[in-house]
Design a protein around this motif. Structure first.
Motif, mmCIF file in Angstrom:
data_model
loop_
_atom_site.group_PDB
_atom_site.id
_atom_site.type_symbol
_atom_site.label_atom_id
_atom_site.label_comp_id
_atom_site.label_asym_id
_atom_site.label_seq_id
_atom_site.Cartn_x
_atom_site.Cartn_y
_atom_site.Cartn_z
ATOM 1 N N ARG A 45 0.811 -1.205 0.000
ATOM 2 C CA ARG A 45 0.000 0.000 0.000
ATOM 3 C C ARG A 45 0.852 1.267 0.000
ATOM 4 O O ARG A 45 0.523 2.258 -0.643
ATOM 5 N N ARG A 46 1.957 1.247 0.753
ATOM 6 C CA ARG A 46 2.789 2.446 0.835
ATOM 7 C C ARG A 46 3.435 2.772 -0.510
ATOM 8 O O ARG A 46 3.468 3.927 -0.931
ATOM 9 N N PHE B 154 -8.582 10.390 -0.200
ATOM 10 C CA PHE B 154 -8.605 8.955 0.047
ATOM 11 C C PHE B 154 -7.282 8.330 0.493
ATOM 12 O O PHE B 154 -7.291 7.214 1.022
ATOM 13 N N ASN B 155 -6.154 8.995 0.250
ATOM 14 C CA ASN B 155 -4.891 8.382 0.654
ATOM 15 C C ASN B 155 -4.837 8.201 2.166
ATOM 16 O O ASN B 155 -5.157 9.117 2.930
ATOM 17 N N GLU B 156 -4.413 7.023 2.609
ATOM 18 C CA GLU B 156 -4.367 6.721 4.044
ATOM 19 C C GLU B 156 -2.944 6.506 4.548
ATOM 20 O O GLU B 156 -2.741 6.163 5.716
ATOM 21 N N LEU C 66 0.790 9.644 -5.350
ATOM 22 C CA LEU C 66 1.186 11.041 -5.189
ATOM 23 C C LEU C 66 1.932 11.521 -6.428
ATOM 24 O O LEU C 66 1.686 12.635 -6.920
ATOM 25 N N THR C 67 2.834 10.693 -6.937
ATOM 26 C CA THR C 67 3.613 11.052 -8.122
ATOM 27 C C THR C 67 2.698 11.267 -9.326
ATOM 28 O O THR C 67 2.868 12.229 -10.090
ATOM 29 N N GLY C 68 1.728 10.373 -9.513
ATOM 30 C CA GLY C 68 0.787 10.511 -10.622
ATOM 31 C C GLY C 68 -0.077 11.749 -10.495
ATOM 32 O O GLY C 68 -0.311 12.467 -11.477
ATOM 33 N N ALA C 69 -0.558 12.021 -9.276
ATOM 34 C CA ALA C 69 -1.391 13.204 -9.051
ATOM 35 C C ALA C 69 -0.598 14.483 -9.305
ATOM 36 O O ALA C 69 -1.106 15.439 -9.904
ATOM 37 N N ALA C 70 0.661 14.501 -8.858
ATOM 38 C CA ALA C 70 1.513 15.673 -9.088
ATOM 39 C C ALA C 70 1.835 15.829 -10.568
ATOM 40 O O ALA C 70 1.926 16.948 -11.087
#
Length: 280
Positions: free
Chosen positions: A75-76, A132-134, A83-87
């Motif tokens: 998961r990590r 949603f990221n946990e 995060l990389t894709g969203a950025a």
């Protein structure tokens, strides 16, 4: 009361599936040239655009997350690539707003497939990570956000050096020369890092709020079969206290003081309450 974590997981899967579907739909339109517009190209040549590559990357990561959500492994690692894709698509979003939109016109930037690749998918990817990221990610993890624009910049500059600027400077970054072009790519990498940092901060606040709500529900559980939600309001002082009252016996369990309307809204959200009685 429904399992909130299970509902959130289902919403996130649907959200990610929608992102994958929208990227594939937009890329399909570009691939077969069914969508006309600025910065579009038929066939595999559209892979020369950072927009296309960043959106495909975000879609691949979303698909991997969906698969990983079933096995609950790594998961990590997936969170870092999330995060990389969203950025990465966040850079697309910001470059269009700050550079390409004024240069080519916002109407052309948001036409056809570019509407999804420049606007819809980037917003979906960034909001999805925040909500949603946990996983708690560090500044060191945030360094990965610079990888997509850095790799793209290396190939972009390398291609113009090898094959010439004419016809290969597709974004016009080199119209002022290589020093300015290199500076622009450095700025874009910094923007990617900054975007990742802002997404991490916003996500941390969401996770903190979620933990507080979960902790309160665990400390003071609510059983709608034997209790009902109530706000006790003092006629003399106006002080309000939210809690639960036993249907049999009338015992009152205090949950929280309500000092503002936002406190009452928070009380309703934490326990997913539709109706709250007021007693004086």
């Amino acid at each position: 009361m429904p399992d909130k974590s299970s509902t959130k997981e289902k919403i996130r899967r649907i959200w990610n599936a929608a992102m994958v579907a929208l990227v594939l739909y937009a890329w399909w339109g570009m691939f077969f040239n069914t969508e006309e517009g600025v910065l579009t190209s038929k066939g595999f040549t559209n892979l020369k655009f950072y927009t296309t590559l960043s959106n495909l990357f975000a879609a691949v990561v979303a698909a991997v997350w969906i698969a990983g959500a079933v096995t609950k492994k790594k998961r990590r690692a997936i969170a870092i690539w999330k995060l990389t894709g969203a950025a990465a698509v966040g850079v697309t979003f910001l470059v269009v707003i700050g550079f390409l939109g004024p240069l080519y016109g916002f109407g052309s930037m948001y036409r056809g497939a570019n509407f999804f690749l420049h606007l819809v998918v980037p917003l979906l990817a960034m909001v999805e990570f925040v909500l949603f990221n946990e996983q708690k990610l560090s500044r060191r993890d945030n360094l990965f956000t610079m990888l997509p624009p850095f790799v793209y910049g290396v190939f972009y500059i390398g291609n113009t050096l090898w094959n010439g600027v004419d016809g290969n400077d597709i974004y016009g970054f080199l119209r002022w020369g290589y020093p300015v072009g290199l500076l622009l790519f450095a700025v874009i990498c910094a923007v990617a890092y900054g975007t990742g940092g802002l997404l991490r901060i916003a996500n941390a606040k969401c996770r903190r709020s979620g933990r507080e709500q979960s902790t309160l529900r665990e400390q003071i559980p609510f059983d709608p079969k034997t209790q009902y939600a109530v706000i006790r309001s003092s006629i003399c002082t106006g002080e309000k206290v939210a809690g639960f009252k036993d249907k049999v016996g009338g015992h009152f369990t205090e949950v929280m003081f309500l000092r503002t309307p936002e406190d009452e809204k928070r009380f309703r959200e934490i326990y997913e309450l539709e109706e709250v009685k007021t007693e004086y």
